[in-house]
Design a protein around this motif. Structure first.
Motif, PDB file in Angstrom:
ATOM      1  N   ILE A   1       0.856  -1.154  -0.057  1.00 36.56           N
ATOM      2  CA  ILE A   1      -0.087  -0.179  -0.053  1.00 36.56           C
ATOM      3  C   ILE A   1       0.855   1.333   0.048  1.00 36.56           C
ATOM      4  O   ILE A   1       1.697   1.413   0.892  1.00 36.56           O
TER       5      ILE A   1
ATOM      6  N   ARG B   1      -2.337   4.797   2.709  1.00 38.04           N
ATOM      7  CA  ARG B   1      -2.315   3.846   4.194  1.00 38.04           C
ATOM      8  C   ARG B   1      -3.294   4.501   5.144  1.00 38.04           C
ATOM      9  O   ARG B   1      -3.610   3.609   5.952  1.00 38.04           O
TER      10      ARG B   1
ATOM     11  N   THR C   1       2.199   5.078   0.618  1.00 42.17           N
ATOM     12  CA  THR C   1       2.052   5.978   1.759  1.00 42.17           C
ATOM     13  C   THR C   1       0.670   6.827   1.664  1.00 42.17           C
ATOM     14  O   THR C   1      -0.070   6.886   2.535  1.00 42.17           O
TER      15      THR C   1
ATOM     16  N   THR D   1      -6.132   2.392   5.184  1.00 40.91           N
ATOM     17  CA  THR D   1      -5.823   0.740   5.631  1.00 40.91           C
ATOM     18  C   THR D   1      -5.512   0.902   7.365  1.00 40.91           C
ATOM     19  O   THR D   1      -4.558  -0.224   7.520  1.00 40.91           O
TER      20      THR D   1
ATOM     21  N   ASN E   1      -3.141   2.682   8.504  1.00 40.70           N
ATOM     22  CA  ASN E   1      -1.448   2.798   8.442  1.00 40.70           C
ATOM     23  C   ASN E   1      -0.706   1.507   8.349  1.00 40.70           C
ATOM     24  O   ASN E   1       0.248   1.588   8.326  1.00 40.70           O
ATOM     25  N   THR E   2      -1.332   0.501   7.374  1.00 46.68           N
ATOM     26  CA  THR E   2      -0.799  -0.639   7.170  1.00 46.68           C
ATOM     27  C   THR E   2      -0.111  -0.515   5.972  1.00 46.68           C
ATOM     28  O   THR E   2      -0.819  -0.294   4.665  1.00 46.68           O
ATOM     29  N   ALA E   3       1.155  -1.057   5.829  1.00 50.75           N
ATOM     30  CA  ALA E   3       1.924  -0.895   4.454  1.00 50.75           C
ATOM     31  C   ALA E   3       1.816  -2.070   3.838  1.00 50.75           C
ATOM     32  O   ALA E   3       1.828  -1.945   2.289  1.00 50.75           O
TER      33      ALA E   3
END
Length: 92
Positions: A6, A11, A8, A14, A16-18
């Motif tokens: 994902i 994120r 920046t 989500t 802040n999930t990469a």
């Protein structure tokens, strides 16, 4: 399950999930699952007709899905999918 990277700017939709694990045999199935799991992400990935937005670049490994079978591109369980939003601008 395939892994989706994902970018920046997305994120915040989500948690802040990469990197996310997503199920689906094709890009289309995987992105529908992704947008179901993260509904705020849907408008950034799909247009009003339910197609993947043209300015969203998607890669499976190093290959642009436009050079493969677009949203019908099949995925292996160890596939790495990268979402690369288009960036505009520059010097005038």
């Amino acid at each position: 399950m395939a892994t989706v990277i994902i970018p920046t700017p997305l994120r915040k939709f989500t948690g802040n999930t990469a990197k996310l694990q997503v199920s689906g045999a094709t890009i289309e199935e995987s992105f529908k699952t992704l947008s179901t799991d993260f509904p705020d992400l849907k408008k950034h990935l799909f247009d009003e007709q339910g197609n993947i937005r043209s300015f969203v670049n998607i890669f499976v490994g190093d290959d642009d899905i436009r050079d493969l079978q677009n949203e019908k591109t099949t995925l292996s369980n160890d596939a790495v999918i990268s979402i690369v939003p288009a960036i505009a601008g520059g010097l005038s």
